[in-house]
Design a protein around this motif. Structure first.
Motif, PDB file in Angstrom:
ATOM      1  N   MET A   1       3.631 -20.941  -4.496  1.00  0.00           N
ATOM      2  CA  MET A   1       2.418 -20.603  -5.272  1.00  0.00           C
ATOM      3  C   MET A   1       1.216 -20.519  -4.338  1.00  0.00           C
ATOM      4  SD  MET A   1       3.154 -20.169  -8.430  1.00  0.00           S
ATOM      5  CE  MET A   1       1.553 -20.359  -9.214  1.00  0.00           C
ATOM      6  N   LEU A   2       0.269 -19.647  -4.689  1.00  0.00           N
ATOM      7  CA  LEU A   2      -0.938 -19.514  -3.902  1.00  0.00           C
ATOM      8  C   LEU A   2      -1.915 -20.620  -4.269  1.00  0.00           C
ATOM      9  CD1 LEU A   2      -1.385 -15.656  -4.188  1.00  0.00           C
ATOM     10  CD2 LEU A   2      -0.517 -16.930  -2.244  1.00  0.00           C
ATOM     11  N   THR A   3      -2.606 -21.142  -3.265  1.00  0.00           N
ATOM     12  CA  THR A   3      -3.560 -22.215  -3.524  1.00  0.00           C
ATOM     13  C   THR A   3      -4.932 -21.639  -3.801  1.00  0.00           C
ATOM     14  OG1 THR A   3      -4.236 -22.408  -1.219  1.00  0.00           O
ATOM     15  CG2 THR A   3      -2.288 -23.646  -1.911  1.00  0.00           C
ATOM     16  N   LYS A   4      -5.891 -22.530  -4.104  1.00  0.00           N
ATOM     17  CA  LYS A   4      -7.240 -22.094  -4.433  1.00  0.00           C
ATOM     18  C   LYS A   4      -8.213 -22.328  -3.284  1.00  0.00           C
ATOM     19  CE  LYS A   4      -6.383 -20.768  -8.668  1.00  0.00           C
ATOM     20  NZ  LYS A   4      -6.490 -19.343  -9.051  1.00  0.00           N
ATOM     21  N   SER A   5      -7.732 -22.781  -2.102  1.00  0.00           N
ATOM     22  CA  SER A   5      -8.646 -23.037  -0.991  1.00  0.00           C
ATOM     23  C   SER A   5      -9.275 -21.747  -0.488  1.00  0.00           C
ATOM     24  CB  SER A   5      -7.898 -23.743   0.151  1.00  0.00           C
ATOM     25  OG  SER A   5      -6.802 -22.960   0.590  1.00  0.00           O
ATOM     26  N   LEU A   6      -8.547 -20.648  -0.591  1.00  0.00           N
ATOM     27  CA  LEU A   6      -9.069 -19.325  -0.304  1.00  0.00           C
ATOM     28  C   LEU A   6      -8.911 -18.491  -1.565  1.00  0.00           C
ATOM     29  CD1 LEU A   6      -7.372 -18.661   3.149  1.00  0.00           C
ATOM     30  CD2 LEU A   6      -9.749 -19.329   2.775  1.00  0.00           C
ATOM     31  N   THR A   7      -9.625 -17.381  -1.638  1.00  0.00           N
ATOM     32  CA  THR A   7      -9.429 -16.517  -2.794  1.00  0.00           C
ATOM     33  C   THR A   7      -8.025 -15.931  -2.733  1.00  0.00           C
ATOM     34  OG1 THR A   7     -10.182 -14.478  -1.726  1.00  0.00           O
ATOM     35  CG2 THR A   7     -11.869 -15.896  -2.720  1.00  0.00           C
ATOM     36  N   THR A   9      -7.198 -12.880  -3.031  1.00  0.00           N
ATOM     37  CA  THR A   9      -7.239 -11.678  -2.192  1.00  0.00           C
ATOM     38  C   THR A   9      -7.129 -12.044  -0.717  1.00  0.00           C
ATOM     39  OG1 THR A   9      -8.579 -10.453  -3.801  1.00  0.00           O
ATOM     40  CG2 THR A   9      -8.611  -9.672  -1.528  1.00  0.00           C
ATOM     41  N   GLU A  10      -7.874 -13.070  -0.297  1.00  0.00           N
ATOM     42  CA  GLU A  10      -7.843 -13.504   1.106  1.00  0.00           C
ATOM     43  C   GLU A  10      -6.453 -13.979   1.501  1.00  0.00           C
ATOM     44  OE1 GLU A  10     -12.472 -15.057   1.613  1.00  0.00           O
ATOM     45  OE2 GLU A  10     -10.923 -16.399   0.837  1.00  0.00           O
ATOM     46  N   GLN A  11      -5.798 -14.718   0.607  1.00  0.00           N
ATOM     47  CA  GLN A  11      -4.474 -15.241   0.920  1.00  0.00           C
ATOM     48  C   GLN A  11      -3.439 -14.125   1.035  1.00  0.00           C
ATOM     49  OE1 GLN A  11      -3.413 -19.112  -1.164  1.00  0.00           O
ATOM     50  NE2 GLN A  11      -5.219 -18.519  -2.307  1.00  0.00           N
ATOM     51  N   VAL A  12      -3.465 -13.197   0.106  1.00  0.00           N
ATOM     52  CA  VAL A  12      -2.507 -12.093   0.147  1.00  0.00           C
ATOM     53  C   VAL A  12      -2.742 -11.229   1.378  1.00  0.00           C
ATOM     54  CG1 VAL A  12      -1.737  -9.984  -1.005  1.00  0.00           C
ATOM     55  CG2 VAL A  12      -2.155 -12.055  -2.349  1.00  0.00           C
ATOM     56  N   ALA A  13      -4.015 -10.896   1.638  1.00  0.00           N
ATOM     57  CA  ALA A  13      -4.333 -10.066   2.806  1.00  0.00           C
ATOM     58  C   ALA A  13      -3.910 -10.758   4.089  1.00  0.00           C
ATOM     59  CB  ALA A  13      -5.834  -9.755   2.833  1.00  0.00           C
ATOM     60  N   SER A  14      -4.171 -12.058   4.202  1.00  0.00           N
ATOM     61  CA  SER A  14      -3.804 -12.812   5.396  1.00  0.00           C
ATOM     62  C   SER A  14      -2.296 -12.806   5.617  1.00  0.00           C
ATOM     63  CB  SER A  14      -4.306 -14.254   5.280  1.00  0.00           C
ATOM     64  OG  SER A  14      -3.919 -15.016   6.406  1.00  0.00           O
ATOM     65  N   GLN A  15      -1.527 -12.968   4.540  1.00  0.00           N
ATOM     66  CA  GLN A  15      -0.066 -12.967   4.664  1.00  0.00           C
ATOM     67  C   GLN A  15       0.445 -11.596   5.086  1.00  0.00           C
ATOM     68  OE1 GLN A  15       2.143 -15.681   4.396  1.00  0.00           O
ATOM     69  NE2 GLN A  15       3.378 -14.112   5.407  1.00  0.00           N
ATOM     70  N   LEU A  16      -0.146 -10.547   4.520  1.00  0.00           N
ATOM     71  CA  LEU A  16       0.275  -9.192   4.878  1.00  0.00           C
ATOM     72  C   LEU A  16      -0.055  -8.882   6.337  1.00  0.00           C
ATOM     73  CD1 LEU A  16      -0.716  -7.235   1.648  1.00  0.00           C
ATOM     74  CD2 LEU A  16       1.593  -7.677   2.483  1.00  0.00           C
ATOM     75  N   VAL A  17      -1.227  -9.330   6.788  1.00  0.00           N
ATOM     76  CA  VAL A  17      -1.605  -9.143   8.191  1.00  0.00           C
ATOM     77  C   VAL A  17      -0.592  -9.832   9.095  1.00  0.00           C
ATOM     78  CG1 VAL A  17      -3.307  -9.742   9.963  1.00  0.00           C
ATOM     79  CG2 VAL A  17      -4.069  -8.800   7.779  1.00  0.00           C
ATOM     80  N   SER A  18      -0.213 -11.070   8.741  1.00  0.00           N
ATOM     81  CA  SER A  18       0.768 -11.820   9.530  1.00  0.00           C
ATOM     82  C   SER A  18       2.118 -11.119   9.550  1.00  0.00           C
ATOM     83  CB  SER A  18       0.923 -13.240   8.970  1.00  0.00           C
ATOM     84  OG  SER A  18      -0.277 -13.970   9.090  1.00  0.00           O
ATOM     85  N   ASP A  19       2.531 -10.599   8.391  1.00  0.00           N
ATOM     86  CA  ASP A  19       3.825  -9.918   8.306  1.00  0.00           C
ATOM     87  C   ASP A  19       3.833  -8.636   9.131  1.00  0.00           C
ATOM     88  OD1 ASP A  19       4.834 -11.894   6.705  1.00  0.00           O
ATOM     89  OD2 ASP A  19       4.554 -10.801   4.820  1.00  0.00           O
ATOM     90  N   ILE A  20       2.713  -7.920   9.118  1.00  0.00           N
ATOM     91  CA  ILE A  20       2.627  -6.696   9.919  1.00  0.00           C
ATOM     92  C   ILE A  20       2.680  -7.037  11.401  1.00  0.00           C
ATOM     93  CG2 ILE A  20       1.069  -4.816  10.609  1.00  0.00           C
ATOM     94  CD1 ILE A  20       0.163  -4.687   7.672  1.00  0.00           C
ATOM     95  N   GLY A  42       2.668 -13.131  -7.313  1.00  0.00           N
ATOM     96  CA  GLY A  42       2.247 -13.664  -8.605  1.00  0.00           C
ATOM     97  C   GLY A  42       0.771 -13.434  -8.890  1.00  0.00           C
ATOM     98  N   VAL A  43       0.267 -12.262  -8.492  1.00  0.00           N
ATOM     99  CA  VAL A  43      -1.152 -11.941  -8.699  1.00  0.00           C
ATOM    100  C   VAL A  43      -1.262 -10.612  -9.442  1.00  0.00           C
ATOM    101  CG1 VAL A  43      -1.874 -13.201  -6.639  1.00  0.00           C
ATOM    102  CG2 VAL A  43      -1.310 -10.771  -6.456  1.00  0.00           C
ATOM    103  N   SER A  44      -2.480 -10.260  -9.792  1.00  0.00           N
ATOM    104  CA  SER A  44      -2.713  -9.021 -10.529  1.00  0.00           C
ATOM    105  C   SER A  44      -2.705  -7.811  -9.610  1.00  0.00           C
ATOM    106  CB  SER A  44      -4.059  -9.089 -11.256  1.00  0.00           C
ATOM    107  OG  SER A  44      -5.124  -9.058 -10.317  1.00  0.00           O
ATOM    108  N   ALA A  45      -2.609  -6.647 -10.212  1.00  0.00           N
ATOM    109  CA  ALA A  45      -2.662  -5.400  -9.444  1.00  0.00           C
ATOM    110  C   ALA A  45      -4.005  -5.253  -8.747  1.00  0.00           C
ATOM    111  CB  ALA A  45      -2.411  -4.208 -10.371  1.00  0.00           C
ATOM    112  N   ALA A  46      -5.075  -5.754  -9.382  1.00  0.00           N
ATOM    113  CA  ALA A  46      -6.409  -5.657  -8.779  1.00  0.00           C
ATOM    114  C   ALA A  46      -6.482  -6.441  -7.470  1.00  0.00           C
ATOM    115  CB  ALA A  46      -7.461  -6.169  -9.758  1.00  0.00           C
ATOM    116  N   VAL A  47      -5.859  -7.623  -7.429  1.00  0.00           N
ATOM    117  CA  VAL A  47      -5.833  -8.429  -6.196  1.00  0.00           C
ATOM    118  C   VAL A  47      -5.101  -7.673  -5.090  1.00  0.00           C
ATOM    119  CG1 VAL A  47      -4.878 -10.509  -5.135  1.00  0.00           C
ATOM    120  CG2 VAL A  47      -6.056 -10.663  -7.333  1.00  0.00           C
TER     121      VAL A  47
END
Length: 240
Positions: A1-7, A9-20, A42-47
């Motif tokens: 699950m994603l935590t609330k320490s970052l938004t 959007t920030e968490q998803v973007a950070s993970q994608l950057v790492s994966d790339i 587990g986030v919305s399409a907008a995120v």
């Protein structure tokens, strides 16, 4: 699950950057679809849209409508960048609107001169879709952005399109704040906002560049006024 320490959007973007960077999504390959990524995190399409816009702003991916996101680099560009944040202070929001007035005013003028019948048809389609979603918070934002993107495409200047895409995260934040504000506090003016888009469309349809520029700038000035944004003073002519 994603935590609330970052938004989210920030968490998803950070993970994608790492994966790339790790080669999970190799250069030349595509990211999973937005729907797949939304289910994965587990986030919305907008995120997901905002996260991938961050990747575009960093020069990691490029996207085309209907073709998804293609990875073009494993490392972020170190050239000019606008801070990629979905939340903006009032001063930052005013700066975004000021920039949009100049950029989109010019784009509207070029579109009025260069637009094809197909361009006009696409703008009309976006405008009709926007009208049918005036009171829908998320879809209203998407259709609003789509209309302005169609104008950029009608310039037939690739750099206008690329620059507006680069600023997509900031523009999306500005549009969302403006539309949310109107829906919540000035709902009687929703029709006025739409009429501003209609006026812009009609100016471009009439191939009237000065009128199109004025309509684009006025629309953004009115949006800024509804948000009660303050701009730094400037002089229209050099001091004598």
């Amino acid at each position: 699950m994603l935590t609330k320490s970052l938004t989210l959007t920030e968490q998803v973007a950070s993970q994608l950057v790492s994966d790339i960077a790790a080669g999970v999504y190799p250069v030349g390959g595509k990211l999973p679809t937005g729907k797949t990524l939304a289910l994965l995190y587990g986030v919305s399409a907008a995120v997901i849209r905002e996260a991938t816009e961050r990747l575009r702003a960093q020069g990691l991916v490029e996207s085309r409508q209907g073709a998804g996101c293609t990875v073009i680099s494993r490392t972020a560009s170190r050239g000019f960048q606008v801070p990629a944040r979905a939340t903006l202070s009032r001063a930052e929001l005013a700066n975004v609107y000021e920039l949009r007035m100049e950029l989109e005013g010019g784009a509207a003028a070029l579109a009025a001169v260069r637009r094809s019948d197909a361009d006009l048809t696409e703008m009309g389609r976006c405008l009709a879709s926007l009208e049918s979603h005036l009171h829908h918070p998320e879809q209203g934002v998407e259709q609003d952005i789509g209309f302005h993107a169609a104008i950029a495409a009608a310039t037939h200047n690739t750099y206008y399109q690329q620059l507006l895409q680069y600023l997509n995260l900031q523009v999306r934040a500005a549009v969302r704040i403006a539309r949310d504000n109107t829906l919540q506090y000035q709902s009687e003016r929703v029709g006025d906002v739409h009429q501003e888009h209609v006026d812009l469309y009609e100016a471009i349809a009439a191939c009237d560049a000065p009128r199109a520029r004025r309509a684009a700038v006025l629309h953004l000035q009115q949006a800024a006024s509804r948000l009660q944004l303050d701009f730094l003073p400037f002089e229209s002519e050099p001091s004598r």
